[in-house]
Design a protein around this motif. Structure first.
Motif, PDB file in Angstrom:
ATOM      1  N   ASP A 138       0.833  -1.204   0.000  1.00 13.73           N
ATOM      2  CA  ASP A 138       0.000   0.000   0.000  1.00 13.73           C
ATOM      3  C   ASP A 138       0.868   1.255   0.000  1.00 13.73           C
ATOM      4  O   ASP A 138       0.481   2.282  -0.551  1.00 13.73           O
ATOM      5  CB  ASP A 138      -0.910   0.001   1.234  1.00 13.73           C
ATOM      6  N   LEU A 161       1.961  14.503  -9.454  1.00 10.67           N
ATOM      7  CA  LEU A 161       1.239  13.460 -10.178  1.00 10.67           C
ATOM      8  C   LEU A 161      -0.017  14.040 -10.807  1.00 10.67           C
ATOM      9  O   LEU A 161      -0.609  14.990 -10.294  1.00 10.67           O
ATOM     10  CB  LEU A 161       0.868  12.314  -9.227  1.00 10.67           C
ATOM     11  N   ASP A 163      -3.019  12.562 -11.221  1.00  6.97           N
ATOM     12  CA  ASP A 163      -4.254  12.241 -10.513  1.00  6.97           C
ATOM     13  C   ASP A 163      -4.308  13.012  -9.196  1.00  6.97           C
ATOM     14  O   ASP A 163      -3.442  12.821  -8.335  1.00  6.97           O
ATOM     15  CB  ASP A 163      -4.332  10.744 -10.235  1.00  6.97           C
ATOM     16  N   HIS A 166      -4.385  10.805  -5.855  1.00  5.86           N
ATOM     17  CA  HIS A 166      -3.113  10.110  -5.656  1.00  5.86           C
ATOM     18  C   HIS A 166      -2.033  11.113  -5.260  1.00  5.86           C
ATOM     19  O   HIS A 166      -1.231  10.862  -4.335  1.00  5.86           O
ATOM     20  CB  HIS A 166      -2.737   9.381  -6.948  1.00  5.86           C
ATOM     21  N   HIS A 167      -1.993  12.246  -5.932  1.00  4.79           N
ATOM     22  CA  HIS A 167      -1.032  13.294  -5.623  1.00  4.79           C
ATOM     23  C   HIS A 167      -1.168  13.748  -4.171  1.00  4.79           C
ATOM     24  O   HIS A 167      -0.177  13.828  -3.428  1.00  4.79           O
ATOM     25  CB  HIS A 167      -1.239  14.481  -6.565  1.00  4.79           C
ATOM     26  N   ALA A 169      -2.482  12.197  -1.630  1.00  7.82           N
ATOM     27  CA  ALA A 169      -2.140  11.142  -0.677  1.00  7.82           C
ATOM     28  C   ALA A 169      -0.623  10.995  -0.545  1.00  7.82           C
ATOM     29  O   ALA A 169      -0.103  10.788   0.567  1.00  7.82           O
ATOM     30  CB  ALA A 169      -2.764   9.825  -1.117  1.00  7.82           C
ATOM     31  N   CYS A 170       0.082  11.113  -1.655  1.00  6.66           N
ATOM     32  CA  CYS A 170       1.547  11.023  -1.597  1.00  6.66           C
ATOM     33  C   CYS A 170       2.149  12.236  -0.886  1.00  6.66           C
ATOM     34  O   CYS A 170       3.121  12.105  -0.124  1.00  6.66           O
ATOM     35  CB  CYS A 170       2.123  10.878  -2.997  1.00  6.66           C
ATOM     36  N   GLU A 199       4.378   4.463  -8.670  1.00  2.00           N
ATOM     37  CA  GLU A 199       3.273   5.419  -8.826  1.00  2.00           C
ATOM     38  C   GLU A 199       2.290   4.974  -9.902  1.00  2.00           C
ATOM     39  O   GLU A 199       1.082   5.194  -9.775  1.00  2.00           O
ATOM     40  CB  GLU A 199       3.847   6.797  -9.135  1.00  2.00           C
ATOM     41  N   GLY A 202      -0.442   3.011  -8.601  1.00  2.00           N
ATOM     42  CA  GLY A 202      -1.357   3.683  -7.691  1.00  2.00           C
ATOM     43  C   GLY A 202      -0.980   3.601  -6.230  1.00  2.00           C
ATOM     44  O   GLY A 202      -1.802   3.928  -5.360  1.00  2.00           O
ATOM     45  N   ARG A 203       0.257   3.191  -5.933  1.00  2.00           N
ATOM     46  CA  ARG A 203       0.683   3.068  -4.534  1.00  2.00           C
ATOM     47  C   ARG A 203       1.156   4.414  -3.997  1.00  2.00           C
ATOM     48  O   ARG A 203       1.625   5.267  -4.744  1.00  2.00           O
ATOM     49  CB  ARG A 203       1.817   2.058  -4.419  1.00  2.00           C
ATOM     50  N   LEU A 204       1.036   4.562  -2.679  1.00  2.00           N
ATOM     51  CA  LEU A 204       1.681   5.701  -2.033  1.00  2.00           C
ATOM     52  C   LEU A 204       3.183   5.533  -2.168  1.00  2.00           C
ATOM     53  O   LEU A 204       3.708   4.444  -1.923  1.00  2.00           O
ATOM     54  CB  LEU A 204       1.310   5.774  -0.555  1.00  2.00           C
TER      55      LEU A 204
END
Length: 330
Positions: A138, A161, A163, A166-167, A169-170, A199, A202-204
């Protein structure tokens, strides 16, 4: 279809704590049926997410391997909810040689993704992470520093990123790491990078640059160790709150952040790391290394900001990265 020959010598899923290896068969002159053995620790507690922690992607960068040795020794399955997979020396041949690229095949692991299951040793390692370990995770934390040729302000990094979710969250994970500096980066050369491979799934993903010069310091190791635990708290593998730490936000919005040497010779930094400079300021000189009495080549800042990285050895070659300037703020 080729199958990757790497096999773990321990379970990646069973509850408990195990130390073992990722075994890569490697036939060579001194061992016809030899293997490359990548040290591995897997800690599995109760139900929860999976964190994949890697160091030694480049073999001359040491904060990550040191921090991950500590974590492998200290983390207990009864303390966590989920799983932590620890690979302190991802590019083990390069780590043993103290080099950026592998002495086995001359390849840079961090430019070898997605890899090949039937390729060279480095390509097989990349393929195994791409198709086996990263899909389990994850969150991925990949430690870096400047190695023998660069020195950095100690920062955690997340990439810009496309998305938005996703951006965000990272970025949140990067901030939770708690490095003295937090950098938002648009990569200029991301082809074949582990970062991009993670990335894209879709992972952190959080990476670092925690120093350089081919060594580590007590301060840089402390940052690496605290950040590892903070990220486990952030995704609720470890209980408790993230340990807060002040952090300066930096960004690198354009290619002109990177400054490359236009001459070779004796490198003289005129401004130190962390210094604020203005566009046009003198930041370095390059003196001839074969004579006296000749004027040095001068490097001026292409933009205003902080000196976030610089060339490390005293001699520099034409085309080497001489300095990196980052802007304060997002």
């Amino acid at each position: 279809m080729s199958v990757n020959p790497i096999t773990p010598t321990i379970s990646l899923t069973e509850a408990g704590k195990r130390h073992g290896f990722l075994r890569l068969p490697y036939s060579r002159n001194d061992s016809a049926w030899g293997s490359i053995m990548l040290p591995l620790t897997v800690v599995v507690g109760g139900a929860g997410p999976t964190a994949l922690y890697t160091g030694g992607n480049h073999g001359d960068e040491y904060e990550g391997p040191i921090a991950l040795q500590h974590l492998a020794a200290e983390l207990r399955p009864e303390d966590i909810s989920g799983r932590v997979i620890i690979v302190p020396y991802m590019n083990y041949p390069a780590f043993r040689a103290g080099t950026r690229v592998s002495p086995v095949d001359g390849m840079n692991l961090n430019r070898s993704f997605p890899g090949r299951p039937d390729g060279t040793a480095t390509q097989k390692i990349a393929d195994y992470f791409q198709n086996v370990l990263v899909p389990m995770a994850d969150l991925v934390l990949d430690y870096h520093s400047g190695g023998k040729t660069l020195d950095f302000l100690p920062f955690a990094c997340a990439h810009e990123l496309d998305d938005p979710a996703h951006h965000a969250a990272c970025i949140a994970a990067m901030e939770a790491f708690g490095a003295p500096y937090s950098l938002r980066l648009r990569e200029i050369d991301n082809v074949g990078m582990y970062d991009s491979a993670v990335e894209a799934q879709g992972r952190l993903f959080v990476t670092t640059e925690l120093g350089g010069g081919g060594t580590a310091t007590a301060k840089s190791v402390a940052i690496a160790r605290r950040g590892a635990l903070n990220l486990l708290r952030h995704i609720k593998i470890l209980p408790g709150e993230v340990e807060p730490a002040p952090s300066v936000t930096l960004s690198m919005p354009g290619d002109d952040c990177y400054h490359f040497a236009g001459a070779e010779g004796l490198f003289e930094p005129v401004r130190d790391m962390g210094d604020q400079v203005e566009k046009g300021d003198l930041i370095a000189r390059i003196w001839p290394s074969d004579r006296t009495g000749a004027a040095p080549a001068e490097q001026h800042a292409q933009r205003s900001g902080l000196i976030a990285a610089r060339h490390f050895p005293g001699l520099i070659q034409m085309g080497d990265c001489l300095a990196v300037i980052a802007e304060r703020g997002a």
